[in-house]
Design a protein around this motif. Structure first.
Motif, PDB file in Angstrom:
ATOM      1  N   SER A 136      27.680   7.227 -63.336  1.00 56.69           N
ATOM      2  CA  SER A 136      27.679   5.795 -63.036  1.00 56.69           C
ATOM      3  C   SER A 136      26.617   5.097 -63.885  1.00 56.69           C
ATOM      4  CB  SER A 136      27.409   5.541 -61.545  1.00 56.69           C
ATOM      5  OG  SER A 136      26.126   6.039 -61.194  1.00 56.69           O
ATOM      6  N   GLN A 137      26.755   3.799 -63.990  1.00 54.41           N
ATOM      7  CA  GLN A 137      25.803   2.968 -64.732  1.00 54.41           C
ATOM      8  C   GLN A 137      25.149   1.985 -63.771  1.00 54.41           C
ATOM      9  OE1 GLN A 137      27.930   1.091 -67.893  1.00 54.41           O
ATOM     10  NE2 GLN A 137      27.956   2.921 -69.187  1.00 54.41           N
ATOM     11  N   SER A 138      23.875   1.788 -63.955  1.00 49.02           N
ATOM     12  CA  SER A 138      23.143   0.842 -63.117  1.00 49.02           C
ATOM     13  C   SER A 138      22.031   0.216 -63.940  1.00 49.02           C
ATOM     14  CB  SER A 138      22.562   1.528 -61.878  1.00 49.02           C
ATOM     15  OG  SER A 138      21.642   2.538 -62.268  1.00 49.02           O
TER      16      SER A 138
ATOM     17  N   VAL B  35      18.367  -0.918 -64.142  1.00 47.75           N
ATOM     18  CA  VAL B  35      17.073  -0.675 -63.514  1.00 47.75           C
ATOM     19  C   VAL B  35      16.102  -1.753 -63.973  1.00 47.75           C
ATOM     20  CG1 VAL B  35      15.184   0.955 -63.214  1.00 47.75           C
ATOM     21  CG2 VAL B  35      17.530   1.795 -63.461  1.00 47.75           C
TER      22      VAL B  35
END
Length: 537
Positions: A12-14, A16
């Motif tokens: 997944s991509q998030s 930050v």
């Protein structure tokens, strides 16, 4: 259904929010003045950062050092340069000339030195003590040598606030602790204009004092400087000032108690209430106008900060518009790679290495963040100029409806980024200096189904209609709505009233009174001039 445990991988991509990213977002919404302050703090904190213009140009020495030539008596050859430019011609030869012994000097002057440079014993002792070299740090700097918290800024005169000014008078006016406590409590309630809240009933309850004690202290506070301070309303403020001037007679008291009639310019009713003639009521109104309705504003007022434009918009040679950043206010910083390379060879401790590595990363990030900030501001400003081309060419009447989403979609950025960029930023144009948020206005539908109108353009149109109205034909809000619809603007009456009040334009009834009163004053002045200068028969 059976419960079981298992291991699985998910990708997944998030996003930050790192401290550097948060700082970059903060830089976007800072004005140039605030940004300069932030960069100055970083320059003091980070040893690897330096200003881009710190190094002197090649071939130039330090400005503080003058060049002298010993062969010509020590004066500077350059015109106006060097520390010796204040000496008069021949002064260097006189100072360098050997005057000889005391006997030779007395023979030259034909008198004794005691007759020429005579001093009293006390003056001589004082001069010797003054000429003696200081022996301690306190004699040189005037402060304690062992005090590490010595701060030169503590000697700078601070601006006196209204509360400080009243507190100084309070310490002299009262000697009792209870009265001083009540007085200080009331002073803390005074706003920047010098007024107290209308209701002081809670003051007695919170202080545990009687209402009479509070009223007695208040009566003394209202005699403090500036006159009119600690009043609870405008009438009381004006009455205090009139008592100070010894002009609070019964007629003036009646005028102060009926300020609503004065606001309506109902001079006939005022004349009847006060029981005076036309000449006296005119003099009384003149005295009221000379009073200060906000006596506390001259204390501790905020300093006005000069508005510095972030973007300049100038007409281009091809008929378009040239947009450029105000580079004079943008801080320029560089990363001193040479200094870091020299330090990296000599640093032996791991803690020192990590410190300078972090300093290098922060310095590199700051340079990139400043560059990205400048590019983003320029991109947003250019798109605003493109969208509002009619405003720059023809004026406010041609301002188009515009929102953040339209600009964000055009430059492929998020709306929040555009909102931060336009905060606290100003654009200097051929029509004045405006905040970037000024160009974002709501849309008002067109009456004939055509292109929508900008809310700012509609406000400008309303102001033009009101400014052009005659004293005998004052436009009501309904009439303004009809005229706007005739111009293709579909707008409600309550919207017209809201825009009119936002521009501080009074109602049609008040405008009729004001313009008729102004017309009557002009006619009476003309009649008076004609009576003083009659035409020849």
């Amino acid at each position: 259904m059976a419960l079981s445990q298992r291991l699985e991988f998910r990708q997944s991509q998030s996003l930050v929010m790192t401290p550097q990213l948060m700082q970059a977002i903060k830089l976007l919404q800072l004005s140039n003045l605030d940004l300069t302050t932030f960069v100055e703090e970083e320059l003091e904190r980070n040893p690897l950062l330096e200003r881009a213009n710190d190094e002197p140009p090649a071939g130039e020495g330090p400005a503080e050092t003058g060049q002298f030539n010993d062969s010509d008596g020590g004066h500077n050859d350059e015109p106006g340069g060097g520390p010796g430019e204040a000496f008069e011609p021949g002064q260097e030869e006189w100072m360098s000339k050997d005057l000889g012994t005391r006997a030779e000097i007395e023979q030259t002057l034909d008198t004794g030195l005691d007759n020429v440079f005579s001093e009293e014993p006390a003056e001589a002792a004082a001069r010797n003590a003054q000429d003696a070299a200081p022996t301690t740090y306190t004699e040189w700097g005037g402060g304690a040598s062992g005090d590490e918290d010595y701060n030169l800024e503590a000697f700078v005169a601070a601006e006196t606030t209204l509360g400080d000014h009243l507190a100084e008078q309070l310490s002299v006016a009262f000697t009792g602790a209870a009265q001083r406590m009540i007085g200080q409590y009331l002073i803390d309630l005074v706003d920047e204009a010098g007024y107290l809240p209308p209701d002081l009933g809670q003051a007695a309850e919170r202080l545990g004092a009687s209402q009479q004690d509070v009223e007695n202290v208040l009566a003394v506070l209202q005699k403090f400087d500036p006159p009119g301070v600690c009043a609870r309303n405008l009438s009381e403020c004006l009455a205090i000032q009139l008592r100070e001037l010894d002009r609070y007679d019964p007629a003036m008291q009646a005028l102060v108690e009926h300020l609503d009639l004065l606001a309506k310019r109902d001079v006939a009713a005022l004349r009847k209430v006060c029981g005076v003639d036309d000449e006296d009521i005119a003099d009384m109104i003149g005295e009221i106008r000379r009073l200060n309705p906000k006596p506390g504003m001259k204390f501790g007022s905020a300093r006005l900060q000069t508005m510095v434009p972030d973007v300049y918009v100038r007409p281009g040679p091809d008929g378009g518009w040239h947009v450029e950043l105000n580079s004079d206010t943008l801080p320029r910083v560089l990363v001193n790679q040479t200094y870091y390379s020299q330090l990296s060879k000599k640093i032996g401790k791991d803690g020192d290495k990590s410190y300078f590595t972090d300093a290098l990363q922060n310095a590199t990030w700051l340079v990139r963040a400043l560059d990205q900030r400048a590019r983003t501001i320029l991109k947003v400003a250019t798109e605003i100029v493109r969208q509002q081309d009619g405003f720059f060419t023809h004026g406010v009447a041609h301002l188009r409806p515009l929102n953040l989403k339209a600009v964000a979609d055009a430059i492929q950025m998020h709306e929040s980024t555009v909102s931060r960029v336009t905060a606290n930023k100003y654009m200097a144009t051929n029509r004045g200096t405006f905040e970037l948020k000024y160009f974002f206005t709501a849309s008002i539908a067109s009456a004939d189904g055509g292109e929508a109108h900008s809310a700012e353009a509609v406000r400008h149109h309303i102001k033009q209609l009101i400014d052009a109205e005659a004293p005998s034909a004052i436009l009501s809000d309904d009439t303004i709505v009809e005229r706007l619809r005739g111009s293709g603007i579909d707008i409600a009456r309550r919207t017209v009233a809201k825009y009119r009040e936002a521009m501080r334009i009074p109602s049609s009834v008040q405008r009729r009174r004001d313009k008729q009163s102004a017309l009557g004053n002009v006619l009476s002045t003309a009649m008076a001039d004609r009576s003083r200068n009659p035409e020849p028969a």
